[in-house]
Design an enzyme around this catalytic site. Structure first.
Site, mmCIF file in Angstrom:
data_model
loop_
_atom_site.group_PDB
_atom_site.id
_atom_site.type_symbol
_atom_site.label_atom_id
_atom_site.label_comp_id
_atom_site.label_asym_id
_atom_site.label_seq_id
_atom_site.Cartn_x
_atom_site.Cartn_y
_atom_site.Cartn_z
ATOM 1 N N ASP A 59 48.669 36.993 41.128
ATOM 2 C CA ASP A 59 47.403 37.702 40.922
ATOM 3 C C ASP A 59 46.640 37.948 42.217
ATOM 4 O O ASP A 59 45.413 37.934 42.234
ATOM 5 C CB ASP A 59 46.501 36.943 39.914
ATOM 6 C CG ASP A 59 47.253 36.593 38.646
ATOM 7 O OD1 ASP A 59 47.911 37.491 38.105
ATOM 8 O OD2 ASP A 59 47.202 35.422 38.222
ATOM 9 N N THR B 4 47.773 37.729 29.915
ATOM 10 C CA THR B 4 47.393 36.912 28.765
ATOM 11 C C THR B 4 45.884 36.897 28.513
ATOM 12 O O THR B 4 45.436 36.354 27.505
ATOM 13 C CB THR B 4 47.839 35.451 28.984
ATOM 14 O OG1 THR B 4 47.241 34.993 30.208
ATOM 15 C CG2 THR B 4 49.353 35.339 29.089
ATOM 16 N N LYS C 91 40.527 41.654 47.862
ATOM 17 C CA LYS C 91 39.320 41.217 47.159
ATOM 18 C C LYS C 91 38.289 40.556 48.080
ATOM 19 O O LYS C 91 37.564 39.653 47.669
ATOM 20 C CB LYS C 91 39.690 40.294 45.985
ATOM 21 C CG LYS C 91 40.536 41.031 44.927
ATOM 22 C CD LYS C 91 40.781 40.195 43.713
ATOM 23 C CE LYS C 91 39.947 40.615 42.540
ATOM 24 N NZ LYS C 91 40.392 40.045 41.265
ATOM 25 N N LEU C 92 38.251 41.029 49.307
ATOM 26 C CA LEU C 92 37.309 40.459 50.267
ATOM 27 C C LEU C 92 35.864 40.694 49.814
ATOM 28 O O LEU C 92 34.984 39.859 50.017
ATOM 29 C CB LEU C 92 37.568 41.101 51.637
ATOM 30 C CG LEU C 92 36.819 40.505 52.811
ATOM 31 C CD1 LEU C 92 37.098 39.021 52.960
ATOM 32 C CD2 LEU C 92 37.192 41.229 54.102
ATOM 33 N N ASP C 93 35.625 41.831 49.154
ATOM 34 C CA ASP C 93 34.273 42.180 48.697
ATOM 35 C C ASP C 93 33.708 41.151 47.723
ATOM 36 O O ASP C 93 32.500 40.997 47.607
ATOM 37 C CB ASP C 93 34.301 43.571 48.031
ATOM 38 C CG ASP C 93 35.370 43.661 46.948
ATOM 39 O OD1 ASP C 93 36.554 43.426 47.269
ATOM 40 O OD2 ASP C 93 35.031 43.924 45.768
ATOM 41 N N GLY D 56 51.607 41.124 35.708
ATOM 42 C CA GLY D 56 50.672 42.147 35.243
ATOM 43 C C GLY D 56 50.053 42.777 36.459
ATOM 44 O O GLY D 56 49.325 42.127 37.191
ATOM 45 N N HIS D 57 50.407 44.003 36.735
ATOM 46 C CA HIS D 57 49.858 44.680 37.904
ATOM 47 C C HIS D 57 48.814 45.693 37.460
ATOM 48 O O HIS D 57 49.107 46.600 36.695
ATOM 49 C CB HIS D 57 50.974 45.398 38.668
ATOM 50 C CG HIS D 57 51.875 44.451 39.403
ATOM 51 N ND1 HIS D 57 53.015 44.846 40.027
ATOM 52 C CD2 HIS D 57 51.776 43.131 39.607
ATOM 53 C CE1 HIS D 57 53.584 43.789 40.591
ATOM 54 N NE2 HIS D 57 52.855 42.749 40.337
ATOM 55 N N THR E 20 53.399 32.106 30.099
ATOM 56 C CA THR E 20 52.818 33.304 29.495
ATOM 57 C C THR E 20 53.358 33.515 28.076
ATOM 58 O O THR E 20 52.935 34.437 27.384
ATOM 59 C CB THR E 20 53.138 34.548 30.349
ATOM 60 O OG1 THR E 20 54.556 34.650 30.469
ATOM 61 C CG2 THR E 20 52.523 34.449 31.734
ATOM 62 N N GLY F 87 46.694 40.726 43.806
ATOM 63 C CA GLY F 87 46.380 42.154 43.945
ATOM 64 C C GLY F 87 47.557 42.920 44.522
ATOM 65 O O GLY F 87 47.373 43.920 45.225
ATOM 66 N N LYS F 88 48.753 42.469 44.196
ATOM 67 C CA LYS F 88 49.969 43.137 44.709
ATOM 68 C C LYS F 88 50.064 44.576 44.227
ATOM 69 O O LYS F 88 50.481 45.449 44.963
ATOM 70 C CB LYS F 88 51.240 42.399 44.239
ATOM 71 C CG LYS F 88 51.427 41.048 44.866
ATOM 72 C CD LYS F 88 52.698 40.385 44.372
ATOM 73 C CE LYS F 88 52.621 39.880 42.949
ATOM 74 N NZ LYS F 88 51.663 38.821 42.699
ATOM 75 N N GLY F 89 49.677 44.788 42.961
ATOM 76 C CA GLY F 89 49.825 46.115 42.345
ATOM 77 C C GLY F 89 49.175 47.184 43.198
ATOM 78 O O GLY F 89 49.763 48.226 43.475
ATOM 79 N N GLN G 255 54.567 37.496 40.499
ATOM 80 C CA GLN G 255 54.052 36.131 40.600
ATOM 81 C C GLN G 255 53.715 35.797 42.061
ATOM 82 O O GLN G 255 53.429 36.699 42.821
ATOM 83 C CB GLN G 255 55.029 35.090 40.019
ATOM 84 C CG GLN G 255 55.155 35.140 38.503
ATOM 85 C CD GLN G 255 56.153 36.178 38.022
ATOM 86 O OE1 GLN G 255 57.274 36.220 38.486
ATOM 87 N NE2 GLN G 255 55.739 37.010 37.106
ATOM 88 N N ALA H 9 45.811 39.548 33.653
ATOM 89 C CA ALA H 9 46.162 40.902 33.181
ATOM 90 C C ALA H 9 47.188 40.823 32.052
ATOM 91 O O ALA H 9 47.312 41.737 31.253
ATOM 92 C CB ALA H 9 46.719 41.725 34.338
HETATM 93 P P1 IMP Z 1 56.172 31.850 32.857
HETATM 94 O O1 IMP Z 1 56.486 32.669 34.068
HETATM 95 O O2 IMP Z 1 55.661 32.667 31.702
HETATM 96 O O3 IMP Z 1 57.300 30.949 32.473
HETATM 97 O O4 IMP Z 1 54.953 30.883 33.251
HETATM 98 C C1 IMP Z 1 55.092 29.849 34.204
HETATM 99 C C2 IMP Z 1 53.834 29.715 35.056
HETATM 100 O O5 IMP Z 1 53.706 30.845 35.909
HETATM 101 C C3 IMP Z 1 52.518 29.645 34.267
HETATM 102 O O6 IMP Z 1 51.622 28.787 34.946
HETATM 103 C C4 IMP Z 1 52.007 31.065 34.308
HETATM 104 O O7 IMP Z 1 50.599 31.144 34.163
HETATM 105 C C5 IMP Z 1 52.436 31.469 35.715
HETATM 106 N N1 IMP Z 1 52.634 32.903 35.859
HETATM 107 C C6 IMP Z 1 53.667 33.647 35.421
HETATM 108 N N2 IMP Z 1 53.511 34.935 35.763
HETATM 109 C C7 IMP Z 1 52.375 35.016 36.458
HETATM 110 C C8 IMP Z 1 51.687 36.091 37.124
HETATM 111 O O8 IMP Z 1 52.129 37.251 37.169
HETATM 112 N N3 IMP Z 1 50.520 35.750 37.745
HETATM 113 C C9 IMP Z 1 50.040 34.485 37.759
HETATM 114 N N4 IMP Z 1 50.642 33.458 37.163
HETATM 115 C C10 IMP Z 1 51.803 33.718 36.521
#
Ligand code: IMP
Length: 425
Positions: A13, A302, A332-334, A40-41, A130, A15-17, A225, A300
């Site tokens: 998370d 869950t 996200k410096l702002d 989730g991007h 997730t 901000g790669k997207g 991730q 983004a």
């Molecule tokens: P899984 O990838 O659904 O098996 O979740 C394993 C861990 O990775 C959990 O702590 C999730 O919240 C975290 N996680 C999985 N995908 C993301 C992502 O895109 N951003 C942030 N955390 C993630």
């Protein structure tokens, strides 16, 4: 033109997207190499938000061709949903612009059920997955009973593989988790119904990447991730089930490692984490809440609130070393506007010693104490600034101190969600 791998340098998370979207302008080919729709991007273009979980965010650029590599786990239902959403926004998602590796593993409904049932039975040791079936799908890949995209051509093979996988899983469902058994025939039927929509996209991604290279095209590898969720190098066992490090861009797409030229780490100007696991700089006071609300820190995928804290340069130093980062995009410096002081974690105290890198023993990250230094905060609105020199001196001091502490140059600075709100240094 060099190829670039984009990875999240923290716990996801970052901000790669947005940065993938920005760099997609200069890339002819964009490919994902790991993870699945746990990602989730969020991309914001001219104020319109699009969230993609599976299809590379580069799809929004009409001239780019996008691939889903063999290292990804693909939920066919989600793939079709995203195709439909994109097509309804007028985006060309025809197979000439989008391909899935023949070797990509498929997430099946029983993977999701297993993921959720397991988490449900855990008490204090929940990972906080997730629930998208990511872990169980990678398990089946390693157990050599996974269904791969090209298998969809062969009805009998699909059924045989599903019967094989369910022969074990149904015992778990009925005897351990108190669930109903899944009928393999019905499951195979549901997947095979999707096959005609998916098969046109199934292709030889390695061959396409090699051809792109031969034509002097430029490839962008889109990570999902973050590094500290890597199955080997992350905060095990609170990690995802794939390698998120840049090296996996080679394994997860079928390209040689010498083709990975630039490694761009995305770093959020503070730290967040979703799900369980150690987080040394986590803030449980009003500053944590300020970061959460100003940064809209809700997942983004869950919708879960993200845990928030100060920037931790110890984990970032590890990310720089694990990935050989060539540069950083600071995002996200702002969001840090209005904090009277901004803290940076420069090292940890652990068992009476000062550590510059995270300790290796499982669980030890729960025990470290962050050592902080403070810089002045800023009150100016930086969201429309386009030029590094225009930034307030306090902001520049923060940026330059981060570079010193990590030893990697910051090449991009994101000062707002929109594509245009980015300073290229
Ligand atoms: P899984 O990838 O659904 O098996 O979740 C394993 C861990 O990775 C959990 O702590 C999730 O919240 C975290 N996680 C999985 N995908 C993301 C992502 O895109 N951003 C942030 N955390 C993630």
């Amino acid at each position: 033109m060099p190829n670039t791998v984009i990875i999240g340098a923290q716990w996801g998370d970052e901000g790669k997207g947005k940065i993938v979207d920005l760099l997609s302008r200069q890339s002819q080919v964009i490919v994902r190499f790991q993870g699945g729709n746990n990602a989730g991007h969020t991309i914001s273009v001219a104020g319109k938000k699009t969230i993609l979980h599976l299809i590379p965010s580069g799809i929004l650029h009409p001239s780019a061709v996008c691939y889903i590599g063999n290292g990804v786990v693909l939920d066919p239902f989600v793939f079709i949903e995203e195709l439909t959403t994109l097509a309804s926004s007028g985006i060309d998602v025809s197979p000439k612009r989008l391909g899935i590796s023949a070797k990509t593993q498929l997430i099946l409904p029983y993977h999701k059920i297993l993921d959720q049932a397991r988490e449900g039975l855990r008490n204090k040791d929940k990972i906080g997955t997730t629930g998208r079936g990511i872990g169980p799908c990678y398990e089946d890949k390693a157990a050599r009973i996974g269904l791969r995209a090209s298998d969809l051509q062969d009805k009998d093979l699909v059924l045989r593989k599903i019967v094989r996988a369910l022969s074990e899983k149904n015992i778990l469902f009925t005897h351990l988790y108190g669930l109903n058994a899944i009928d393999p025939e019905q499951c195979a039927k549901e997947i095979l119904e999707l096959a005609p929509k998916i098969l046109p996209y199934v292709t030889d991604v390695e061959a396409h990447l090699a051809a792109a290279e031969a034509q002097g095209q430029n490839i962008l590898f889109e990570g999902a991730q973050g590094i500290h969720l890597d199955i080997d190098h992350g905060t095990y066992p609170f990690v995802t089930s794939s390698n998120t490090v840049a090296a996996n861009a080679a394994t997860g797409t079928g390209i040689g490692p010498k083709r990975l030229h630039n490694i761009l780490g995305i770093v959020k100007a503070y730290t967040t984490r979703v799900g369980a696991g150690a987080f040394p700089t986590e803030l449980s006071d009003q500053y944590g809440q300020m970061l959460q609300s100003a940064g809209h820190e809700f997942g983004a995928t869950t919708g879960r609130p993200r845990r928030c804290g100060w920037l931790d340069t110890v984990i970032l130093r590890a990310s720089a070393r694990l990935n050989d980062l060539t540069s950083i995009a600071l995002t996200k410096l702002d969001v840090l506007r209005g904090f009277p002081k901004i803290k940076i974690c420069t090292a940890y105290e652990y068992n009476g010693s000062r550590l510059e890198y995270p300790p290796q023993k499982e669980g030890s990250l729960f025990l470290v104490k962050p050592i902080y230094e403070e810089v002045e905060g800023f009150t100016e609105d930086i969201t429309n600034m386009q030029n590094y020199n225009a930034l307030p001196s306090t902001v520049k001091r923060y940026i330059e101190r981060i570079e010193e502490l990590i030893g990697v140059p910051i090449a991009y600075i994101s000062v707002g969600p929109d594509r245009e709100q980015t300073i290229v240094r």
